[in-house]
Design an enzyme around this catalytic site. Structure first.
Site, short mmCIF file in Angstrom:
data_model
loop_
_atom_site.label_atom_id
_atom_site.label_comp_id
_atom_site.label_asym_id
_atom_site.label_seq_id
_atom_site.Cartn_x
_atom_site.Cartn_y
_atom_site.Cartn_z
N CYS A 2 -3.71 -7.31 2.02
CA CYS A 2 -4.55 -6.45 1.16
C CYS A 2 -5.46 -7.63 0.22
O CYS A 2 -5.53 -8.71 0.64
CB CYS A 2 -3.98 -5.70 -0.05
SG CYS A 2 -2.66 -4.57 0.71
N ARG A 44 -6.29 -2.21 -0.45
CA ARG A 44 -5.15 -1.96 0.50
C ARG A 44 -5.28 -1.57 1.79
O ARG A 44 -6.42 -0.87 2.28
CB ARG A 44 -4.19 -0.66 0.01
CG ARG A 44 -2.99 -0.47 0.88
CD ARG A 44 -2.06 0.95 0.25
NE ARG A 44 -0.91 0.81 1.21
CZ ARG A 44 -0.19 1.87 1.57
NH1 ARG A 44 -0.58 3.24 0.94
NH2 ARG A 44 0.83 1.72 2.14
N ILE A 47 -0.20 -1.05 6.10
CA ILE A 47 0.48 -1.30 7.47
C ILE A 47 2.06 -0.47 7.33
O ILE A 47 2.20 -0.15 8.48
CB ILE A 47 0.62 -2.80 7.10
CG1 ILE A 47 -0.64 -3.55 7.45
CG2 ILE A 47 1.79 -3.37 8.63
CD1 ILE A 47 -1.54 -3.33 8.52
N GLU A 72 3.28 -9.23 3.34
CA GLU A 72 4.33 -8.82 3.96
C GLU A 72 5.70 -9.39 3.62
O GLU A 72 5.81 -10.61 3.93
CB GLU A 72 4.37 -8.54 5.58
CG GLU A 72 3.01 -7.70 5.93
CD GLU A 72 3.03 -6.16 5.63
OE1 GLU A 72 4.56 -5.93 5.14
OE2 GLU A 72 2.25 -5.42 5.83
#
Length: 616
Positions: A2, A44, A47, A72
């Site tokens: 993001c 955003r 995922i 992540e």
């Protein structure tokens, strides 16, 4: 993956303008939070948990902590189960929510539990503090400016330039290191004076009440661990770690693909995917750059891997027309100069993946820095063997090197390592055809720390450590900006911290052996790699025919107009007579000055875009 933005005052209009500049990083959703002392914005790229429940800021159940986050956390499922035992309740399936409760439970120590790539900000509404943190190796970017009591942070530099209340200035030492050493993004300084990068493995705390800012390191690669087992045991252990790193990076609610160059690193990733069953292999796509010129074309190796694994491959051949068309956008998105058009080849791969609706790509970044993938690393091994008086191994390694490499990189590196500081500067200047102005060199030579960091005699592990700390960040910056330009998340299995720490515990002979680079990777993957890849010694890595593109009439004209403009002549960076001579001789095929000509062109285009305002 993001884009995040924040600053320590309330201004919804400015926040929304800044967020719009990050839309390519997060086109799927957006959210923001404002109060009298803070403005937070988030764009955003969905995922994991594609629902609106993943909209940020994420807020904890007591409405004390507000999180905006880019990246992540691959082990979020395991951490979530652990946090549930402490009584934390979750309302989404996102990894973002795991971060906020991990911070709530463990504070700063939560960072050590994360296996992932991240740059995030937690706003503490009770203590009125901002906590910003960046992952161990700097996969995800985080920039900030603190001036006249105003604190701004962002995933990219352009929003800070928009918000800042003063005109940006170029950072002269950054430009010096770029031109003379091809070295950049190794410190907190960016190419913009007063705009900083939070270093990898660091966190920042900003007190909104007294406007105090503090930065601390939370991670460094441990160099004191020693592997006591055999090479065979180490190979098996590495294989298990590598496979698990890939497994974690396959966690996604969207389609995953991979970059495939035909080299050892990307081929090892692709060949391991078969271990995870048809769920991935039946729909897996790889993306590659190929060329008609056999000296830079890797399609024979790429096709070997695709046939071996029975995957679909997608190809793109960048042309000089593509470069002319995209160069302004590429430099604008990169935000800072870069050393060559391998970055453009990578840009084209990301564009191709975007065209095929792939939002996550696996890539082999980091393998060369961890495993000694460049021939010059043998210089450190040779010197290490001499220092230990391992004479037989010394000559054996030299023989192996000469058998596998035509280049003399390792021997030239030994000479460079042994030169006094002043001679290193002269050597680098002559390497780039002495086009850098002597007065510019004199002005900043003493301020640059590059020679002492990267060209000092040391053992192989320390040399690799220096590359991880001071050279890898520029590659990670370039990949992040390229991938996010096309709303793609790039995941890097080699930079799983467990792999990094394990490889740094190994002796040098496990990495470089008998003239072979990445020895342990090759041997651990031997059973799953095609024979052609296993036996390969030549390394290319996203090459482009830039040497010929500069000789192309159209691009050559663009370059000539750019580097010899009236403005560029006044900067004081170049010996203009020498630059004109080198440019002409390159066009006449009398020498190859590809790298320095590109760097001057890139730098001047960067000035036009960000300072001269002559290109929109």
């Amino acid at each position: 993956m993001c884009g995040i933005i924040g600053f320590n005052w309330k201004d919804k209009t400015v926040l929304q303008k800044a967020m719009a500049m990050l839309s390519h990083r997060g086109p799927d959703d957006e959210g923001f939070y404002l109060n009298d002392i803070i403005s937070l914005g988030h764009k955003r790229l969905s995922i994991i948990d594609l629902t609106s429940a993943g909209r940020q800021p994420i807020i904890d159940d007591e409405e004390r902590f507000y999180l905006i986050y880019n990246g992540e956390i691959y082990n979020y499922i395991e951490l979530k189960e652990e946090l549930k035992k402490y009584g934390h309740r979750f309302t989404t399936d996102t990894d973002s929510e795991v971060i906020i409760y991990a911070y709530k439970q463990w504070g700063v120590e939560c960072l050590k539990r994360f296996n992932g790539m991240f740059a995030f900000c937690v706003y503490d509404n009770l203590e009125k503090k901002l906590f910003l943190a960046r992952d161990r190796f700097g996969v995800k970017p985080l920039y900030y400016q603190f001036s006249n009591g105003k604190f701004i942070f962002s995933s990219e530099i352009k929003p800070i330039l928009l918000i800042a209340d003063r005109q940006a200035k170029p950072h002269e030492i950054a430009i010096f290191d770029y031109l003379l050493y091809n070295f950049y993004n190794y410190s907190e300084n960016t190419f913009f004076e007063g705009i900083f990068s939070l270093l990898p493995g660091h966190y920042l705390v900003f007190n909104l009440k007294n406007k105090n800012l503090s930065i601390k390191r939370w991670y460094d690669i441990p160099l004191d661990r020693v592997w006591a087992g055999s090479f065979e045991d180490a190979s098996d252990h590495f294989k298990g770690l590598f496979r698990d790193a890939i497994r974690l990076r396959l966690r996604s609610d969207v389609e995953i693909g991979t970059c495939l160059s035909g080299g050892l690193d990307s081929s090892s990733i692709v060949c391991n995917l078969n271990e995870f069953g048809p769920r991935f292999t039946e729909r897996f796509k790889s993306f590659s750059v190929i060329f008609d010129d056999p000296s830079i074309d890797e399609s024979p190796y790429i096709n070997e891997v695709l046939h071996h694994c029975n995957f679909d491959g997608y190809f793109i051949t960048p042309t000089v027309d593509d470069l002319i068309k995209d160069v302004v956008k590429l430099i604008t998105r990169q935000e800072e100069p870069f050393g060559g058009t391998s970055i453009f080849a990578q840009w084209c791969v990301m564009k191709l993946a975007h065209k095929h609706n792939v939002k996550v790509l696996l890539d082999g970044q980091g393998g060369d820095e961890l495993l000694g993938g460049y021939p010059f690393f043998f210089a450190y091994l040779f010197l290490e063997k001499l220092k230990k008086l391992e004479i037989v191994r010394f000559f054996s390694e030299i023989w192996g090197y000469k058998k596998n490499f035509r280049e003399h990189d390792a021997f030239l590196m030994i000479i460079l390592l042994m030169l006094p500081h002043s001679f290193k500067i002269k050597t680098m200047s002559r390497y780039f055809y002495s086009i850098i102005d002597r007065n510019f060199i004199k002005r900043y030579a003493k301020d640059s720390i590059y020679p002492s960091l990267m060209y000092s005699i040391t053992d192989l592990n320390k040399a690799l450590y220096n590359r991880m700390r001071f050279s890898l960040p520029q590659l990670l910056r370039e990949e992040d900006k390229n991938s996010m330009s096309f709303s793609i998340e790039a995941r890097l299995p080699f930079l799983d911290y467990r792999i990094v720490e394990f490889l740094f515990s190994l002796p040098s002979d496990f990495k470089l052996h008998n003239g072979i680079t990445k020895h342990i990777l090759k041997e651990s993957m031997k059973e799953i790699l095609p024979e052609k890849i296993y036996r390969r010694t030549l390394k290319l890595g996203f090459p482009t025919p830039l040497e010929e593109w500069i000789r192309d009439k159209r691009f050559g004209s663009v370059m000539e107009d750019t580097i010899f403009s009236s403005v560029s002549q006044k900067r004081g960076y170049y010996n203009m007579e020498r630059l004109k001579e080198v440019f002409t001789r390159h066009r006449q095929r009398k020498l190859d000055a590809t790298q320095i000509l590109w760097k001057v062109f890139n730098l001047e285009m960067w000035f036009k875009i960000f300072f001269d305002n002559t290109i929109k």
